[in-house]
Scaffold this motif. Sequence first.
Motif, PDB file in Angstrom:
ATOM      1  N   ARG A 187      88.176   5.477  -0.604  1.00  0.00           N
ATOM      2  CA  ARG A 187      87.139   5.717  -1.614  1.00  0.00           C
ATOM      3  C   ARG A 187      85.808   6.049  -0.957  1.00  0.00           C
ATOM      4  O   ARG A 187      85.083   6.943  -1.392  1.00  0.00           O
ATOM      5  N   LEU A 188      85.483   5.299   0.093  1.00  0.00           N
ATOM      6  CA  LEU A 188      84.228   5.527   0.795  1.00  0.00           C
ATOM      7  C   LEU A 188      84.218   6.912   1.443  1.00  0.00           C
ATOM      8  O   LEU A 188      83.220   7.643   1.349  1.00  0.00           O
ATOM      9  N   ALA A 189      85.317   7.282   2.084  1.00  0.00           N
ATOM     10  CA  ALA A 189      85.397   8.597   2.714  1.00  0.00           C
ATOM     11  C   ALA A 189      85.236   9.712   1.691  1.00  0.00           C
ATOM     12  O   ALA A 189      84.518  10.693   1.919  1.00  0.00           O
ATOM     13  N   ALA A 190      85.881   9.565   0.537  1.00  0.00           N
ATOM     14  CA  ALA A 190      85.771  10.571  -0.512  1.00  0.00           C
ATOM     15  C   ALA A 190      84.338  10.663  -1.026  1.00  0.00           C
ATOM     16  O   ALA A 190      83.801  11.764  -1.241  1.00  0.00           O
ATOM     17  N   TRP A 191      83.698   9.515  -1.211  1.00  0.00           N
ATOM     18  CA  TRP A 191      82.317   9.512  -1.700  1.00  0.00           C
ATOM     19  C   TRP A 191      81.384  10.178  -0.694  1.00  0.00           C
ATOM     20  O   TRP A 191      80.506  10.953  -1.076  1.00  0.00           O
ATOM     21  N   LEU A 192      81.566   9.886   0.569  1.00  0.00           N
ATOM     22  CA  LEU A 192      80.733  10.502   1.600  1.00  0.00           C
ATOM     23  C   LEU A 192      80.885  12.022   1.598  1.00  0.00           C
ATOM     24  O   LEU A 192      79.894  12.757   1.676  1.00  0.00           O
ATOM     25  N   LEU A 193      82.114  12.484   1.484  1.00  0.00           N
ATOM     26  CA  LEU A 193      82.357  13.935   1.468  1.00  0.00           C
ATOM     27  C   LEU A 193      81.729  14.580   0.242  1.00  0.00           C
ATOM     28  O   LEU A 193      81.153  15.676   0.328  1.00  0.00           O
ATOM     29  N   ASP A 194      81.843  13.932  -0.893  1.00  0.00           N
ATOM     30  CA  ASP A 194      81.341  14.514  -2.141  1.00  0.00           C
ATOM     31  C   ASP A 194      79.817  14.471  -2.225  1.00  0.00           C
ATOM     32  O   ASP A 194      79.220  15.272  -2.951  1.00  0.00           O
ATOM     33  N   THR A 195      79.197  13.543  -1.491  1.00  0.00           N
ATOM     34  CA  THR A 195      77.755  13.335  -1.605  1.00  0.00           C
ATOM     35  C   THR A 195      76.974  14.046  -0.511  1.00  0.00           C
ATOM     36  O   THR A 195      75.782  14.309  -0.676  1.00  0.00           O
ATOM     37  N   ALA A 196      77.617  14.385   0.582  1.00  0.00           N
ATOM     38  CA  ALA A 196      76.919  14.937   1.742  1.00  0.00           C
ATOM     39  C   ALA A 196      76.282  16.286   1.441  1.00  0.00           C
ATOM     40  O   ALA A 196      76.801  17.092   0.660  1.00  0.00           O
ATOM     41  N   THR A 197      75.146  16.531   2.063  1.00  0.00           N
ATOM     42  CA  THR A 197      74.502  17.830   1.999  1.00  0.00           C
ATOM     43  C   THR A 197      75.227  18.798   2.938  1.00  0.00           C
ATOM     44  O   THR A 197      76.152  18.410   3.657  1.00  0.00           O
ATOM     45  N   ALA A 198      74.779  20.047   2.951  1.00  0.00           N
ATOM     46  CA  ALA A 198      75.446  21.065   3.760  1.00  0.00           C
ATOM     47  C   ALA A 198      75.422  20.730   5.250  1.00  0.00           C
ATOM     48  O   ALA A 198      76.324  21.143   5.999  1.00  0.00           O
ATOM     49  N   ASP A 199      74.393  19.995   5.684  1.00  0.00           N
ATOM     50  CA  ASP A 199      74.310  19.636   7.102  1.00  0.00           C
ATOM     51  C   ASP A 199      74.935  18.278   7.410  1.00  0.00           C
ATOM     52  O   ASP A 199      74.725  17.713   8.485  1.00  0.00           O
ATOM     53  N   GLY A 200      75.712  17.748   6.446  1.00  0.00           N
ATOM     54  CA  GLY A 200      76.450  16.523   6.706  1.00  0.00           C
ATOM     55  C   GLY A 200      75.652  15.252   6.605  1.00  0.00           C
ATOM     56  O   GLY A 200      76.043  14.222   7.170  1.00  0.00           O
ATOM     57  N   GLN A 201      74.556  15.268   5.863  1.00  0.00           N
ATOM     58  CA  GLN A 201      73.730  14.079   5.691  1.00  0.00           C
ATOM     59  C   GLN A 201      73.984  13.449   4.322  1.00  0.00           C
ATOM     60  O   GLN A 201      74.113  14.147   3.321  1.00  0.00           O
ATOM     61  N   ARG A 229      74.893  -3.158  -0.883  1.00  0.00           N
ATOM     62  CA  ARG A 229      75.408  -3.825  -2.092  1.00  0.00           C
ATOM     63  C   ARG A 229      75.483  -2.818  -3.256  1.00  0.00           C
ATOM     64  O   ARG A 229      76.443  -2.829  -4.030  1.00  0.00           O
ATOM     65  N   ASP A 230      74.489  -1.944  -3.359  1.00  0.00           N
ATOM     66  CA  ASP A 230      74.516  -0.913  -4.403  1.00  0.00           C
ATOM     67  C   ASP A 230      75.706   0.019  -4.200  1.00  0.00           C
ATOM     68  O   ASP A 230      76.375   0.408  -5.156  1.00  0.00           O
ATOM     69  N   LEU A 231      75.961   0.389  -2.938  1.00  0.00           N
ATOM     70  CA  LEU A 231      77.098   1.253  -2.636  1.00  0.00           C
ATOM     71  C   LEU A 231      78.404   0.544  -2.967  1.00  0.00           C
ATOM     72  O   LEU A 231      79.342   1.146  -3.504  1.00  0.00           O
ATOM     73  N   ALA A 232      78.475  -0.749  -2.658  1.00  0.00           N
ATOM     74  CA  ALA A 232      79.670  -1.527  -2.980  1.00  0.00           C
ATOM     75  C   ALA A 232      79.905  -1.558  -4.485  1.00  0.00           C
ATOM     76  O   ALA A 232      81.041  -1.400  -4.956  1.00  0.00           O
ATOM     77  N   ASP A 233      78.831  -1.749  -5.268  1.00  0.00           N
ATOM     78  CA  ASP A 233      78.957  -1.757  -6.727  1.00  0.00           C
ATOM     79  C   ASP A 233      79.441  -0.402  -7.236  1.00  0.00           C
ATOM     80  O   ASP A 233      80.255  -0.325  -8.159  1.00  0.00           O
ATOM     81  N   LEU A 234      78.935   0.662  -6.638  1.00  0.00           N
ATOM     82  CA  LEU A 234      79.334   2.005  -7.050  1.00  0.00           C
ATOM     83  C   LEU A 234      80.824   2.236  -6.822  1.00  0.00           C
ATOM     84  O   LEU A 234      81.503   2.857  -7.645  1.00  0.00           O
ATOM     85  N   LEU A 235      81.357   1.717  -5.719  1.00  0.00           N
ATOM     86  CA  LEU A 235      82.761   1.929  -5.370  1.00  0.00           C
ATOM     87  C   LEU A 235      83.675   0.820  -5.879  1.00  0.00           C
ATOM     88  O   LEU A 235      84.885   0.870  -5.679  1.00  0.00           O
ATOM     89  N   GLY A 236      83.098  -0.188  -6.514  1.00  0.00           N
ATOM     90  CA  GLY A 236      83.909  -1.239  -7.108  1.00  0.00           C
ATOM     91  C   GLY A 236      84.506  -2.223  -6.126  1.00  0.00           C
ATOM     92  O   GLY A 236      85.612  -2.734  -6.341  1.00  0.00           O
ATOM     93  N   VAL A 237      83.766  -2.506  -5.037  1.00  0.00           N
ATOM     94  CA  VAL A 237      84.246  -3.458  -4.032  1.00  0.00           C
ATOM     95  C   VAL A 237      83.103  -4.423  -3.703  1.00  0.00           C
ATOM     96  O   VAL A 237      82.010  -4.327  -4.258  1.00  0.00           O
ATOM     97  N   THR A 238      83.368  -5.365  -2.783  1.00  0.00           N
ATOM     98  CA  THR A 238      82.336  -6.304  -2.373  1.00  0.00           C
ATOM     99  C   THR A 238      81.507  -5.717  -1.235  1.00  0.00           C
ATOM    100  O   THR A 238      81.925  -4.764  -0.561  1.00  0.00           O
ATOM    101  N   ARG A 239      80.352  -6.311  -1.000  1.00  0.00           N
ATOM    102  CA  ARG A 239      79.493  -5.845   0.098  1.00  0.00           C
ATOM    103  C   ARG A 239      80.179  -6.041   1.446  1.00  0.00           C
ATOM    104  O   ARG A 239      80.077  -5.189   2.337  1.00  0.00           O
TER     105      ARG A 239
END
Length: 227
Positions: free
Chosen positions: A154-168, A176-186
């Motif tokens: 899930r994290l890998a997919a989110w990183l790919l979908d969110t990254a800018t053209a230069d990979g940032q 903790r916010d990222l954990a809440d977004l992905l439905g897991v614990t911190r």
Amino acid sequence: MKSAEGWARLREVPLFAALPDDGLRRLWQASVPRRYDRGEVLRAQGEPAEHLLVLLDGRTAASATTSGGRVVRFGAWSGPCALDKVALLDGAGHTATFTALTPCAVRAVPRPRFMALLDDSTAVRAHVLRLLAAQARAQQHRLTDAATLPCEARLAAWLLDTATADGQVALDGSQRDLADLLGVTRVTINRALSRLRHDGLIAGPEAGRIKLLAPELLALRAGRGGG
């Protein structure tokens, strides 16, 4: 900003892609300008949706609170875009609380004006329905991923979908916010980040940003392997 320059910004909003220039001008004239500082709430969950919020500049996050008191984060959006279109259509109140992550410039379109726009133009109505259908399908895919994929995928997919053209990838909040977004614990998200970093797939987080070092390998971790 002059009116002639302002209304043209609406061309950048996907929701209004089917509108001709005169329609964009009328929409701009009917809307009300609003500005929000970082941390301010644009609209609260359950609040009557009396306006369509058109985010021209800035970035906002959407979250909701469950009956058990847990805050669930749905994601973040950058302008130009239209926020919470569903709330305008069903009239049941805003689906989430929208909070400014950066200073935001917004145009608030009165709900009757937006609904009249759908009633008056078959082309606009069809475009809006296609856009909503595409977003609903994407949301279904995200829910499926959340229910079936392990955290690292899930994290890998989110990183790919969110990254800018230069990979940032900019982290709008805490881990903790990222954990809440992905439905897991911190703790779980920290371990997943550590594994990806240890394997040389990412760098960071540093200064609120993650750098993708090997997008192709991240795609394999996300279950998107080709080949």
